[in-house]
Design an enzyme around this catalytic site. Sequence first.
Site, short mmCIF file in Angstrom:
data_model
loop_
_atom_site.label_atom_id
_atom_site.label_comp_id
_atom_site.label_asym_id
_atom_site.label_seq_id
_atom_site.Cartn_x
_atom_site.Cartn_y
_atom_site.Cartn_z
N ASN A 79 0.81 -1.22 0.00
CA ASN A 79 0.00 0.00 0.00
C ASN A 79 0.84 1.28 0.00
OD1 ASN A 79 -1.44 -2.12 2.13
ND2 ASN A 79 -2.70 -1.44 0.41
N ILE A 86 1.17 6.94 0.20
CA ILE A 86 0.48 5.95 1.02
C ILE A 86 -0.97 5.83 0.60
CG2 ILE A 86 -0.10 5.31 3.40
CD1 ILE A 86 2.10 7.44 4.20
N CYS A 87 -1.45 4.59 0.46
CA CYS A 87 -2.85 4.38 0.15
C CYS A 87 -3.57 4.03 1.44
CB CYS A 87 -3.01 3.24 -0.86
SG CYS A 87 -4.71 2.86 -1.21
N LEU A 88 -4.24 5.03 2.00
CA LEU A 88 -4.91 4.82 3.29
C LEU A 88 -6.19 5.65 3.28
CD1 LEU A 88 -4.47 3.50 6.08
CD2 LEU A 88 -3.36 5.59 6.81
#
Lengths: 150, 344
Positions: A79, A86-88
Amino acid sequence: MNALPKRISKETERLVKEPVPGISAAPHDDNLRYFDVTIDGPTSSPYEGGTFKLELFLPEDYPMVPPKVRFLTKIYHPNIDRLGRICLDVLKSNWSPALQIRTILLSIQALLGAPNPDDPLANDVAQKWKEDEKTAIQTARDWTKEYAKA
Amino acid sequence: MNSDIPDPSDWIDSKLSGLKDVDETLRCHICKEFFTAPMITGCGHTFCSLCIQRYLTNTSQRCPTCMQEQQISQLRKNVTVETLVEHFSAQRATILRVVKEAAKQPIPEVVEPPSSPDLDDGRRRSGRKRTRTNYTETLVSSDDIQVECPVCQAMLPGAAINRHLDNNCNDTGANGGNWLGTKKKTKPLRKIQRVNQASESVANVRRKLQDEGLSTSGSKQTLFRRYDEWVTLWNANVDNKTPRSKSDIKDDLRRWETTVVANENAQPVKMTIKNIDDRQWVQKHKEDYDYLIEQARKSILKKKQEKEKEQQQQQEGHQKAVDRREDNEPDMKRSETEGYQVVS
């Protein structure tokens, strides 16, 4: 430059007075919206023993918009991409002004402990993670040793 | 770093560290200040009137705490919390001073002999209790305590309350009223309606701004935003227990316009992150960018190829379908697209 909103001063003060274990965040003297952050890899994760550097920036509209965060230390994670982005969800669509710097950093630390290859940002890493988790975890461990040792 | 901003963490190393939670609970999750005109949402969460109205109009129609859908019309005043905040914040500095002093001198002679070893671990309740009372007596005389006037609800120092009552509540300036009924605030303030940018004409908004005595200069967009912010500020003020004057709110609006709006125009300069020169960043990460570009190209190519392949298959299939139909139902050659859809 505008005066720093009180909320940011409060958050900063609290981060210093009451630091979160395994996380540090300190603002730059000449730009109080720009933070140097370190996050320790969670125990019993492939990132254990590593200290990861990140940068965090509070945009003008904060807290109505989320902070901008990215990893500066290279990390092997499905991620997090090669540029440290950041993939959040809480950094994007699920941001709420009730969240704050410390909760965001805690979420990122939690993400290190629970990679989610089904919602990938780094496609190659995610694929590896799904096909051959053992090797992927080993690579993550190797990268931690190579790039994230203080 | 400015460290004299009151904050829940002030309680951490005091003897009443539990008050940190109380302090935190009485603060708005958006601005982190004590609630001003607290409003409760339909889902039961409380925010400052201004904070939540601004958020719901400009950012998102969800509760910042639980993400449930929310509308401004669902907000209600949270009177109990408002009163709680009032009382707590009036006493906060004093309590803090008392507990900090107590921490500095853990063993006052009057209460315990100096040899008492376990005063700090909190088990000797009687000792602790007496300590606290003692300090309250010595450090806070009743004259320092803010009390509420039973007639006009104004907060006054204890020493001044008798004179205040003798003067028919006339000595407190702006928010003091007169209990005989000649209160300054004669008519209750009313909330104003929002305008809908889609259905309201510019001329109408301009007239509304004029009626309120506000500036009518600027583009259509500016006028609508100005009026919107005015509604937010004004309605939040109406929720306040002691509303401020209209000219104060106008000042707020002017400040908003000079900071927020001016800032938006200056954004390109403002947003540059320190130490991150875009060109440098691109150079430093050239390899990574190249990699990403290559990946993107590959995936586009792959998609293209897949599409072509699909189309080919479809065409073949289509051909077959048409052939089949011609065999079986020679008179059903109605539309080629229909056959196309059936196969795909």
